[in-house]
Design a protein around this motif. Structure first.
Motif, PDB file in Angstrom:
ATOM      1  N   MET A 194     -39.935  30.566 -12.839  1.00 24.65           N
ATOM      2  CA  MET A 194     -39.564  29.257 -12.311  1.00 24.65           C
ATOM      3  C   MET A 194     -39.280  29.383 -10.811  1.00 24.65           C
ATOM      4  N   ILE A 195     -39.770  28.431 -10.055  1.00 24.14           N
ATOM      5  CA  ILE A 195     -39.528  28.374  -8.615  1.00 24.14           C
ATOM      6  C   ILE A 195     -38.375  27.404  -8.363  1.00 24.14           C
ATOM      7  N   VAL A 196     -37.359  27.840  -7.612  1.00 21.33           N
ATOM      8  CA  VAL A 196     -36.251  26.963  -7.240  1.00 21.33           C
ATOM      9  C   VAL A 196     -35.985  27.144  -5.752  1.00 21.33           C
ATOM     10  N   GLU A 197     -36.084  26.060  -5.009  1.00 24.13           N
ATOM     11  CA  GLU A 197     -35.811  26.069  -3.574  1.00 24.13           C
ATOM     12  C   GLU A 197     -34.800  24.969  -3.269  1.00 24.13           C
ATOM     13  N   ARG A 198     -34.010  25.173  -2.204  1.00 23.92           N
ATOM     14  CA  ARG A 198     -32.956  24.222  -1.866  1.00 23.92           C
ATOM     15  C   ARG A 198     -33.009  23.848  -0.398  1.00 23.92           C
ATOM     16  N   SER A 199     -32.646  22.599  -0.114  1.00 26.98           N
ATOM     17  CA  SER A 199     -32.378  22.136   1.242  1.00 26.98           C
ATOM     18  C   SER A 199     -30.984  21.526   1.250  1.00 26.98           C
ATOM     19  N   ASP A 232     -42.980  25.120 -11.680  1.00 31.17           N
ATOM     20  CA  ASP A 232     -43.250  25.990 -12.832  1.00 31.17           C
ATOM     21  C   ASP A 232     -43.855  27.325 -12.410  1.00 31.17           C
ATOM     22  N   ARG A 233     -44.743  27.309 -11.409  1.00 33.85           N
ATOM     23  CA  ARG A 233     -45.415  28.541 -10.970  1.00 33.85           C
ATOM     24  C   ARG A 233     -46.180  28.224  -9.692  1.00 33.85           C
ATOM     25  N   PRO A 234     -46.517  29.231  -8.899  1.00 29.54           N
ATOM     26  CA  PRO A 234     -47.330  28.975  -7.707  1.00 29.54           C
ATOM     27  C   PRO A 234     -48.648  28.299  -8.077  1.00 29.54           C
ATOM     28  N   GLY A 235     -48.973  27.254  -7.344  1.00 29.47           N
ATOM     29  CA  GLY A 235     -50.185  26.503  -7.633  1.00 29.47           C
ATOM     30  C   GLY A 235     -50.043  25.528  -8.777  1.00 29.47           C
ATOM     31  N   GLY A 236     -48.811  25.367  -9.281  1.00 27.98           N
ATOM     32  CA  GLY A 236     -48.586  24.506 -10.433  1.00 27.98           C
ATOM     33  C   GLY A 236     -47.945  23.179 -10.064  1.00 27.98           C
ATOM     34  N   ILE A 258     -42.975  23.337  -0.710  1.00 23.70           N
ATOM     35  CA  ILE A 258     -44.029  22.737  -1.536  1.00 23.70           C
ATOM     36  C   ILE A 258     -45.396  23.261  -1.107  1.00 23.70           C
ATOM     37  N   GLU A 259     -45.607  23.316   0.197  1.00 21.76           N
ATOM     38  CA  GLU A 259     -46.887  23.812   0.716  1.00 21.76           C
ATOM     39  C   GLU A 259     -47.051  25.302   0.431  1.00 21.76           C
ATOM     40  N   ALA A 260     -45.985  26.080   0.649  1.00 24.67           N
ATOM     41  CA  ALA A 260     -46.080  27.528   0.451  1.00 24.67           C
ATOM     42  C   ALA A 260     -46.380  27.879  -1.004  1.00 24.67           C
ATOM     43  N   HIS A 261     -45.784  27.125  -1.935  1.00 21.39           N
ATOM     44  CA  HIS A 261     -45.992  27.398  -3.361  1.00 21.39           C
ATOM     45  C   HIS A 261     -47.166  26.609  -3.945  1.00 21.39           C
ATOM     46  N   ARG A 262     -47.782  25.754  -3.117  1.00 19.87           N
ATOM     47  CA  ARG A 262     -48.957  24.971  -3.522  1.00 19.87           C
ATOM     48  C   ARG A 262     -48.644  24.123  -4.764  1.00 19.87           C
ATOM     49  N   LEU A 263     -47.524  23.416  -4.707  1.00 17.52           N
ATOM     50  CA  LEU A 263     -47.068  22.639  -5.854  1.00 17.52           C
ATOM     51  C   LEU A 263     -47.518  21.186  -5.773  1.00 17.52           C
ATOM     52  N   GLU A 319     -33.578  12.035 -23.001  1.00 15.43           N
ATOM     53  CA  GLU A 319     -35.010  11.851 -22.745  1.00 15.43           C
ATOM     54  C   GLU A 319     -35.590  13.080 -22.059  1.00 15.43           C
ATOM     55  N   GLU A 320     -36.802  13.446 -22.452  1.00 21.63           N
ATOM     56  CA  GLU A 320     -37.471  14.607 -21.874  1.00 21.63           C
ATOM     57  C   GLU A 320     -38.634  14.184 -20.993  1.00 21.63           C
ATOM     58  N   LEU A 321     -38.802  14.926 -19.895  1.00 17.24           N
ATOM     59  CA  LEU A 321     -39.950  14.761 -19.019  1.00 17.24           C
ATOM     60  C   LEU A 321     -40.644  16.106 -18.907  1.00 17.24           C
ATOM     61  N   ARG A 322     -41.930  16.061 -18.607  1.00 17.71           N
ATOM     62  CA  ARG A 322     -42.691  17.288 -18.408  1.00 17.71           C
ATOM     63  C   ARG A 322     -43.349  17.264 -17.035  1.00 17.71           C
ATOM     64  N   SER A 323     -43.336  18.444 -16.417  1.00 12.62           N
ATOM     65  CA  SER A 323     -44.034  18.645 -15.154  1.00 12.62           C
ATOM     66  C   SER A 323     -44.691  20.013 -15.246  1.00 12.62           C
ATOM     67  N   GLY A 324     -45.973  20.028 -15.561  1.00 15.31           N
ATOM     68  CA  GLY A 324     -46.631  21.301 -15.824  1.00 15.31           C
ATOM     69  C   GLY A 324     -45.954  22.005 -16.984  1.00 15.31           C
TER      70      GLY A 324
END
Length: 246
Positions: free
Chosen positions: A1-6, A20-24, A42-47, A97-102
């Protein structure tokens, strides 16, 4: 899992990017932090960003909602109880409620108290984003616009969040990450509500009214948060330490 913060330097509020993963695929949770670090990640991980998820409506958590929606053409999601306060929700979420992202599965947990429509987001059953309900060493207050009650917030912390496995990572709406287990053991409010530590029961005033100071802890902004009981009404409240005088 990718987690980044601002982190916003004024409000100390977080924007979280979860992928979820690079390019995902990925989601944004709250948008109060500066956009530049998030856009770079977002750009670096190609999400591909699929949702903006809002823990609650306060301005320091929704600053860039419209900017991200315009840039990524993704829906803004929050609890139905705060739909009018947001003004720009595309999807109203219900408890559970559940949501999915990749490969990410995100479950909305209703944790009222700080606000009536406060949500946490449990991601892949391993990491929970708690908004302004649970912080490292503290909890949210019950005096902000749209707030609920002390009893609601205590139940949200003890009945919902503390029921998660102790290894669950906690990403709060302000400042630093922690775990459910760490807060179970060391958070002064959680310890008091567990009955491990005695209440202080010291005379004070809160917002100028006679009260008893029951719990005091260092808050995320360097000040303190206090649990008080008002003398006249007997009501319990969670208030900024700056409004408590002894």
């Amino acid at each position: 899992m990718i987690v980044e913060r601002s982190l916003d330097p004024r409000w100390l509020s977080n924007t979280w990017l979860v992928g979820d993963r690079p390019g995902g695929h990925g989601v944004l949770i709250d948008t109060g932090g500066p956009m530049e670090p998030i856009l770079a990640a977002i750009e670096a991980h190609r999400l591909t960003v699929t949702h903006v998820l809002c823990t609650h409506h306060h301005h320091d958590h929704v600053t860039h909602n419209a900017d991200y929606k315009q840039r990524f053409d993704c829906p803004i999601c929050g609890h139905a109880a705060e739909a009018e306060l947001f003004g720009d929700l595309d999807r109203e979420l219900a408890a559970g409620e559940e949501l999915r992202s990749g490969d990410l599965v995100l479950r909305a947990l209703h944790i009222p108290g700080h606000t009536e429509g406060q949500l946490a987001f449990l991601v892949n059953e391993s990491r929970v984003f708690t908004g302004d309900t649970l912080f490292k060493g503290s909890v949210g207050g019950t005096r902000a616009p749209g707030h609920g009650t002390f009893e609601e917030l205590r139940e949200s912390v003890m009945g919902t969040l503390m029921a998660l496995p102790h290894g669950t990572l906690v990403n709060p709406g302000h400042v630093d990450e922690t775990t459910i287990g760490a807060e179970w053991e060391s958070n002064p409010f959680v310890r008091a509500w567990r009955g491990v530590d005695d209440l202080r029961d010291e005379p004070c005033t809160a917002f100028g009214q006679p009260a008893r100071l029951l719990v005091e802890a260092r808050d995320y902004d360097g000040g303190t948060k206090c649990q008080v009981r008002f003398e006249e009404s007997g009501a319990l409240d969670l208030v900024p330490g700056s409004r408590v005088k002894r």
